[in-house]
Design an enzyme around this catalytic site. Structure first.
Site, mmCIF file in Angstrom:
data_model
loop_
_atom_site.group_PDB
_atom_site.id
_atom_site.type_symbol
_atom_site.label_atom_id
_atom_site.label_comp_id
_atom_site.label_asym_id
_atom_site.label_seq_id
_atom_site.Cartn_x
_atom_site.Cartn_y
_atom_site.Cartn_z
ATOM 1 N N ARG A 21 35.313 -32.415 -46.617
ATOM 2 C CA ARG A 21 34.602 -32.410 -47.896
ATOM 3 C C ARG A 21 35.327 -31.587 -48.958
ATOM 4 O O ARG A 21 34.955 -31.609 -50.125
ATOM 5 C CB ARG A 21 33.189 -31.879 -47.709
ATOM 6 C CG ARG A 21 32.340 -32.806 -46.833
ATOM 7 C CD ARG A 21 30.927 -32.361 -46.780
ATOM 8 N NE ARG A 21 30.389 -32.399 -48.154
ATOM 9 C CZ ARG A 21 29.133 -32.226 -48.440
ATOM 10 N NH1 ARG A 21 28.263 -32.000 -47.488
ATOM 11 N NH2 ARG A 21 28.719 -32.257 -49.690
ATOM 12 N N CYS A 22 36.364 -30.859 -48.554
ATOM 13 C CA CYS A 22 37.108 -29.975 -49.456
ATOM 14 C C CYS A 22 38.360 -30.694 -49.971
ATOM 15 O O CYS A 22 39.190 -31.147 -49.180
ATOM 16 C CB CYS A 22 37.495 -28.696 -48.709
ATOM 17 S SG CYS A 22 38.623 -27.632 -49.613
ATOM 18 N N SER A 23 38.504 -30.775 -51.290
ATOM 19 C CA SER A 23 39.657 -31.479 -51.868
ATOM 20 C C SER A 23 40.977 -30.802 -51.509
ATOM 21 O O SER A 23 41.980 -31.484 -51.267
ATOM 22 C CB SER A 23 39.511 -31.586 -53.387
ATOM 23 O OG SER A 23 39.496 -30.307 -53.989
#
Length: 117
Positions: A12-14
């Protein structure tokens, strides 16, 4: 030194997604550890902190609600910081790439490429 790079990854973390893509594009052998699903033990966290050459406190994400609710305004020594990270893996800064005895935090994501040297 092992050729495999272990990536503590949050999809979920870019920044984490970018680090993974950089490693894959470089042809690295990557083992993805979804650390929120399979959190590292306190001992593993202590080893990772040593590999990073930082204090446990420096690995804490201070913007997380869990930090603000439970730890903000408190002084955390090394043991307390490791306890917090083990109890709340969402507090672990990400992504972390590990190869052999070396580790880097992928901020910016390009830092993970240092492990390819």
């Amino acid at each position: 030194m092992s050729d495999t790079i272990t990536l503590l990854h949050n999809p979920r973390c870019s920044k984490s997604r970018a680090a993974l893509a950089l490693l894959q594009d470089a042809g690295a052998d990557v083992s993805v550890l979804l650390y929120l699903d399979t959190p590292p033990s306190r001992d593993s966290l202590a080893r990772i902190v040593a590999q990073l050459g930082i204090t446990p406190d420096a690995l804490i994400r201070r913007g997380e609600d869990i930090f603000k609710t439970h730890y903000q305004g408190k002084t955390l020594d090394a043991d307390a910081a490791l306890d917090a990270l083990a109890a709340h893996p969402k507090l672990i800064e990400r992504p972390i790439a590990i190869r052999g005895e070396r580790a880097v935090i992928g901020r910016p994501p390009e830092k993970v490429l240092e492990l390819l040297d």
